[in-house]
Design a protein around this motif. Structure first.
Motif, PDB file in Angstrom:
ATOM      1  N   CYS A  13       8.350  -2.974  -3.078  1.00 20.49           N
ATOM      2  CA  CYS A  13       7.178  -3.163  -3.932  1.00 20.49           C
ATOM      3  C   CYS A  13       6.200  -2.002  -3.787  1.00 20.49           C
ATOM      4  CB  CYS A  13       6.485  -4.486  -3.597  1.00 20.49           C
ATOM      5  SG  CYS A  13       7.379  -5.943  -4.194  1.00 20.49           S
ATOM      6  N   ASN A  14       5.996  -1.545  -2.569  1.00 20.17           N
ATOM      7  CA  ASN A  14       5.090  -0.404  -2.347  1.00 20.17           C
ATOM      8  C   ASN A  14       5.632   0.849  -3.018  1.00 20.17           C
ATOM      9  OD1 ASN A  14       3.273  -1.897  -0.818  1.00 20.17           O
ATOM     10  ND2 ASN A  14       4.223  -1.362   1.132  1.00 20.17           N
ATOM     11  N   ALA A  15       6.948   1.027  -2.989  1.00 19.96           N
ATOM     12  CA  ALA A  15       7.555   2.228  -3.557  1.00 19.96           C
ATOM     13  C   ALA A  15       7.389   2.309  -5.067  1.00 19.96           C
ATOM     14  CB  ALA A  15       9.036   2.286  -3.195  1.00 19.96           C
ATOM     15  N   ILE A  16       7.366   1.153  -5.736  1.00 21.63           N
ATOM     16  CA  ILE A  16       7.274   1.153  -7.204  1.00 21.63           C
ATOM     17  C   ILE A  16       5.913   0.662  -7.692  1.00 21.63           C
ATOM     18  CG2 ILE A  16       9.762   0.905  -7.518  1.00 21.63           C
ATOM     19  CD1 ILE A  16       9.356  -2.060  -7.995  1.00 21.63           C
ATOM     20  N   ASP A  17       4.958   0.546  -6.751  1.00 21.27           N
ATOM     21  CA  ASP A  17       3.588   0.154  -7.093  1.00 21.27           C
ATOM     22  C   ASP A  17       3.526  -1.222  -7.758  1.00 21.27           C
ATOM     23  OD1 ASP A  17       0.838   0.536  -7.116  1.00 21.27           O
ATOM     24  OD2 ASP A  17       0.842   1.436  -9.119  1.00 21.27           O
ATOM     25  N   LEU A  18       4.204  -2.189  -7.137  1.00 18.48           N
ATOM     26  CA  LEU A  18       4.198  -3.564  -7.617  1.00 18.48           C
ATOM     27  C   LEU A  18       3.612  -4.466  -6.538  1.00 18.48           C
ATOM     28  CD1 LEU A  18       5.052  -5.807  -9.630  1.00 18.48           C
ATOM     29  CD2 LEU A  18       7.280  -5.839  -8.483  1.00 18.48           C
ATOM     30  N   PRO A  19       2.413  -5.044  -6.736  1.00 16.01           N
ATOM     31  CA  PRO A  19       1.840  -5.923  -5.720  1.00 16.01           C
ATOM     32  C   PRO A  19       2.778  -7.089  -5.439  1.00 16.01           C
ATOM     33  CG  PRO A  19       0.206  -5.359  -7.390  1.00 16.01           C
ATOM     34  CD  PRO A  19       1.543  -4.897  -7.919  1.00 16.01           C
ATOM     35  N   ILE A  20       3.057  -7.342  -4.176  1.00 13.73           N
ATOM     36  CA  ILE A  20       3.998  -8.403  -3.826  1.00 13.73           C
ATOM     37  C   ILE A  20       3.458  -9.768  -4.257  1.00 13.73           C
ATOM     38  CG2 ILE A  20       3.135  -8.849  -1.482  1.00 13.73           C
ATOM     39  CD1 ILE A  20       6.111  -8.976  -0.604  1.00 13.73           C
ATOM     40  N   SER A  21       2.121  -9.929  -4.265  1.00 17.63           N
ATOM     41  CA  SER A  21       1.526 -11.183  -4.726  1.00 17.63           C
ATOM     42  C   SER A  21       1.811 -11.404  -6.215  1.00 17.63           C
ATOM     43  CB  SER A  21       0.015 -11.169  -4.478  1.00 17.63           C
ATOM     44  OG  SER A  21      -0.595 -10.093  -5.148  1.00 17.63           O
ATOM     45  N   LYS A  22       1.822 -10.314  -6.982  1.00 16.79           N
ATOM     46  CA  LYS A  22       2.143 -10.394  -8.408  1.00 16.79           C
ATOM     47  C   LYS A  22       3.580 -10.825  -8.607  1.00 16.79           C
ATOM     48  CE  LYS A  22       1.847  -9.461 -12.887  1.00 16.79           C
ATOM     49  NZ  LYS A  22       1.092 -10.329 -13.819  1.00 16.79           N
ATOM     50  N   LEU A  23       4.466 -10.325  -7.760  1.00 17.03           N
ATOM     51  CA  LEU A  23       5.876 -10.663  -7.848  1.00 17.03           C
ATOM     52  C   LEU A  23       6.084 -12.162  -7.710  1.00 17.03           C
ATOM     53  CD1 LEU A  23       8.853  -9.676  -7.950  1.00 17.03           C
ATOM     54  CD2 LEU A  23       8.738  -9.479  -5.468  1.00 17.03           C
ATOM     55  N   PHE A  24       5.442 -12.779  -6.723  1.00 16.91           N
ATOM     56  CA  PHE A  24       5.619 -14.205  -6.503  1.00 16.91           C
ATOM     57  C   PHE A  24       4.830 -15.056  -7.484  1.00 16.91           C
ATOM     58  CE2 PHE A  24       6.747 -12.993  -1.975  1.00 16.91           C
ATOM     59  CZ  PHE A  24       8.097 -13.239  -2.161  1.00 16.91           C
ATOM     60  N   SER A  25       3.659 -14.557  -7.914  1.00 18.68           N
ATOM     61  CA  SER A  25       2.844 -15.345  -8.836  1.00 18.68           C
ATOM     62  C   SER A  25       3.533 -15.499 -10.185  1.00 18.68           C
ATOM     63  CB  SER A  25       1.469 -14.682  -9.030  1.00 18.68           C
ATOM     64  OG  SER A  25       1.587 -13.450  -9.716  1.00 18.68           O
ATOM     65  N   ASP A  26       4.449 -14.572 -10.513  1.00 19.93           N
ATOM     66  CA  ASP A  26       5.176 -14.642 -11.774  1.00 19.93           C
ATOM     67  C   ASP A  26       6.427 -15.514 -11.687  1.00 19.93           C
ATOM     68  OD1 ASP A  26       3.374 -13.033 -13.035  1.00 19.93           O
ATOM     69  OD2 ASP A  26       4.547 -11.196 -12.837  1.00 19.93           O
ATOM     70  N   PHE A  27       6.754 -15.990 -10.492  1.00 24.17           N
ATOM     71  CA  PHE A  27       7.959 -16.803 -10.334  1.00 24.17           C
ATOM     72  C   PHE A  27       7.777 -18.141 -11.026  1.00 24.17           C
ATOM     73  CE2 PHE A  27      10.689 -19.501  -7.364  1.00 24.17           C
ATOM     74  CZ  PHE A  27      11.845 -19.224  -8.072  1.00 24.17           C
TER      75      PHE A  27
END
Length: 203
Positions: free
Chosen positions: A68-82
């Motif tokens: 997530c850090n490598a592609i500038d994607l907040p990990i919280s955003k990743l899970f909030s979209d689940f």
């Protein structure tokens, strides 16, 4: 040849691994990165990234954080979209909790995170902890919030500050997590321990 991702409006609900795989691949492609670019930035192998993007492995939070850090994607955003049904319940099947890598832990000491989505503010973290190496030496843990632990299986000596507590199946312990704490000695392995960390968030 550019990479493409196709979607089907009638597709069934994705598993957590499939959701993570699709979200990471979409973000990587939108950023114009190749797998080799992400591998270099995240310090991971291209093979591992390929497996993650194809939902072929269950990803540890340590690996996921690097990606997530490598592609500038907040990990919280990743899970909030689940997709877990809006405000409905989140059902994690046995053995499907995400494995977590915690600083200081060794072989035989495994954490599985049992809940991922809690809204914009992290209020708690429930873990299922397994320990099966009686000779393991444990570090001191100290973090924000309060913690509640419940021993499901095995016996151990648990320390909190200068106090020691011998625990068996069915025993529980609640404490201020800012005080150094952790297992002091494993008396009867394997051990299964439920740990719930509550964070004192103030708006």
């Amino acid at each position: 040849m550019s990479e493409k991702i196709t979607t089907d409006k009638n597709e069934t609900r994705l598993s957590l691994e499939q959701h993570i795989a699709r979200a990471l691949k979409r973000k990587r492609i939108s950023q114009g990165y190749k797998i080799s670019d992400v591998a270099r930035i995240a310090e991971l192998s291209q093979g591992m990234i390929s497996k993650v993007e194809n939902a072929q492995v269950s990803t540890s939070l340590d690996t996921l954080s690097r990606l997530c850090n490598a592609i500038d994607l907040p990990i919280s955003k990743l899970f909030s979209d689940f997709d877990i049904g809006g405000r409905g319940a989140q059902h994690v099947k046995s053995g499907e909790g995400m494995e977590v890598v915690r600083t200081g832990t060794e072989v035989g000491h495994t954490y599985h995170l049992l809940s991922y989505r809690q809204g914009p503010i992290k209020r708690y973290e429930p873990f299922l902890i397994t320990m099966d190496d009686a000779s393991e030496v444990f570090p001191n843990f100290s973090h924000a919030g309060h913690e509640f632990i419940y021993l499901l299986e095995g016996r151990l000596l648990y320390r909190h500050g200068k106090q020691f507590y011998e625990m068996g199946p069915g025993d529980s312990l609640a404490f201020d997590a800012a005080v150094p704490h952790g297992p002091e000695q494993l008396l009867d392995v394997p051990i299964k321990l439920l740990s719930i960390i509550h964070y004192d968030n103030e708006d």
